[in-house]
Design a protein around this motif. Structure first.
Motif, mmCIF file in Angstrom:
data_model
loop_
_atom_site.group_PDB
_atom_site.id
_atom_site.type_symbol
_atom_site.label_atom_id
_atom_site.label_comp_id
_atom_site.label_asym_id
_atom_site.label_seq_id
_atom_site.Cartn_x
_atom_site.Cartn_y
_atom_site.Cartn_z
ATOM 1 N N ALA A 70 -31.903 84.881 38.158
ATOM 2 C CA ALA A 70 -31.361 83.548 37.860
ATOM 3 C C ALA A 70 -30.110 83.683 36.992
ATOM 4 N N SER A 71 -30.193 84.553 35.998
ATOM 5 C CA SER A 71 -29.062 84.813 35.102
ATOM 6 C C SER A 71 -27.846 85.332 35.854
ATOM 7 N N GLU A 72 -28.091 86.285 36.722
ATOM 8 C CA GLU A 72 -27.018 86.896 37.519
ATOM 9 C C GLU A 72 -26.251 85.822 38.291
ATOM 10 N N LYS A 73 -26.990 84.943 38.958
ATOM 11 C CA LYS A 73 -26.349 83.916 39.799
ATOM 12 C C LYS A 73 -25.527 82.937 38.968
ATOM 13 N N SER A 74 -26.100 82.452 37.857
ATOM 14 C CA SER A 74 -25.331 81.477 37.067
ATOM 15 C C SER A 74 -24.120 82.133 36.403
ATOM 16 N N LYS A 75 -24.261 83.399 35.986
ATOM 17 C CA LYS A 75 -23.119 84.074 35.352
ATOM 18 C C LYS A 75 -21.979 84.317 36.341
ATOM 19 N N THR A 104 -15.770 79.913 37.873
ATOM 20 C CA THR A 104 -15.308 78.524 37.711
ATOM 21 C C THR A 104 -15.033 78.111 36.270
ATOM 22 N N LYS A 105 -15.673 78.797 35.317
ATOM 23 C CA LYS A 105 -15.627 78.413 33.891
ATOM 24 C C LYS A 105 -16.225 77.022 33.673
ATOM 25 N N LYS A 106 -17.074 76.567 34.608
ATOM 26 C CA LYS A 106 -17.690 75.240 34.496
ATOM 27 C C LYS A 106 -19.182 75.357 34.210
ATOM 28 N N ASN A 107 -19.762 74.258 33.713
ATOM 29 C CA ASN A 107 -21.206 74.219 33.484
ATOM 30 C C ASN A 107 -21.923 74.380 34.817
ATOM 31 N N CYS A 108 -22.944 75.218 34.829
ATOM 32 C CA CYS A 108 -23.639 75.466 36.083
ATOM 33 C C CYS A 108 -25.068 75.913 35.802
ATOM 34 N N PHE A 109 -25.863 75.935 36.861
ATOM 35 C CA PHE A 109 -27.206 76.466 36.724
ATOM 36 C C PHE A 109 -27.619 77.102 38.040
ATOM 37 N N SER A 110 -28.600 77.963 37.936
ATOM 38 C CA SER A 110 -29.165 78.591 39.117
ATOM 39 C C SER A 110 -30.655 78.714 38.883
ATOM 40 N N VAL A 144 -37.657 80.051 37.445
ATOM 41 C CA VAL A 144 -36.872 80.235 36.228
ATOM 42 C C VAL A 144 -35.477 79.690 36.503
ATOM 43 N N ILE A 145 -35.047 78.776 35.645
ATOM 44 C CA ILE A 145 -33.693 78.213 35.744
ATOM 45 C C ILE A 145 -32.835 78.810 34.641
ATOM 46 N N SER A 146 -31.647 79.249 35.018
ATOM 47 C CA SER A 146 -30.636 79.699 34.057
ATOM 48 C C SER A 146 -29.542 78.639 34.029
ATOM 49 N N LEU A 147 -29.372 78.029 32.886
ATOM 50 C CA LEU A 147 -28.327 77.016 32.689
ATOM 51 C C LEU A 147 -27.240 77.616 31.810
#
Length: 192
Positions: free
Chosen positions: A50-55, A61-67, A119-122
């Motif tokens: 989850a961390s890998e994808k959101s990072k 993008t440098k934008k707020n995101c989650f995976s 598990v969500i990575s925000l």
């Protein structure tokens, strides 16, 4: 309204999350954000994937995101398929083959207890936060229902007699591991 990029190409997950979040957030998919990549999930834990994808998306993008990363963990199989849920029967990501392999491996065992874990990575304002949601249940002897995706046709949540695949999206939402993780995310954002 907060805008969040959801780091996925899985339309089923997008639909489920948009239903759970309602109009509180503007969820933008990778496709809608103009991002056409398949982010690898090379790690041994849901948290790391989850961390890998959101990072990756945040770096782009440098934008707020989650995976999110979700796994089906079956007690009698020592937590399998777990982090390998999407590719349990091989790299082809075939739901049919994954279910078939699961049922074959589970057949000799009496214990059919299982759980879905999300598990969500925000990444919000350049900081990462993790949220977990769990739905406990059991695996059926065969497939039932035609809704949903993944292992939904063989998973019955506790306190229900229906598989996820026999439920409408609204019914599934009452038990959903993904929704439980999202509720923690929403509470976190709302309380800031």
């Amino acid at each position: 309204m907060d805008t969040l990029i959801f780091a996925t190409n899985n339309q089923h997950k997008v639909d489920e999350i948009r239903l759970a979040l309602g109009s509180r957030f503007n969820i933008i998919t990778l496709k809608e954000a103009g991002i056409d990549i398949d982010i690898p999930e090379p790690h041994n834990t849901l948290e790391e994937n989850a961390s890998e994808k959101s990072k990756v998306i945040h770096d782009l993008t440098k934008k707020n995101c989650f995976s999110e990363d979700t796994g089906l963990e079956v007690e009698a199989l020592n937590g399998e398929p777990g982090v390998k849920s999407a590719r349990y029967a091989g790299e082809g990501r075939s739901f049919e083959n994954n279910i078939e392999k699961l049922l074959v491996n589970l057949k000799p065992h009496e214990n059919k207890n299982a759980r879905f874990r999300t598990v969500i990575s925000l990444i919000l304002d350049d900081k990462e936060y993790l949220f977990e949601g769990i739905c406990k249940g059991s695996i059926t002897a065969g497939k039932k229902g035609s809704n949903g995706f993944g292992y939904d046709a063989v998973f019955v949540p506790d306190e229900s007699e229906k598989t996820f695949a026999e439920m409408s999206m609204e019914e599934k939402s009452q038990y959903s591991h993904r929704k439980k993780a999202l509720e923690k995310l929403i509470f976190f954002i709302s309380s800031r």
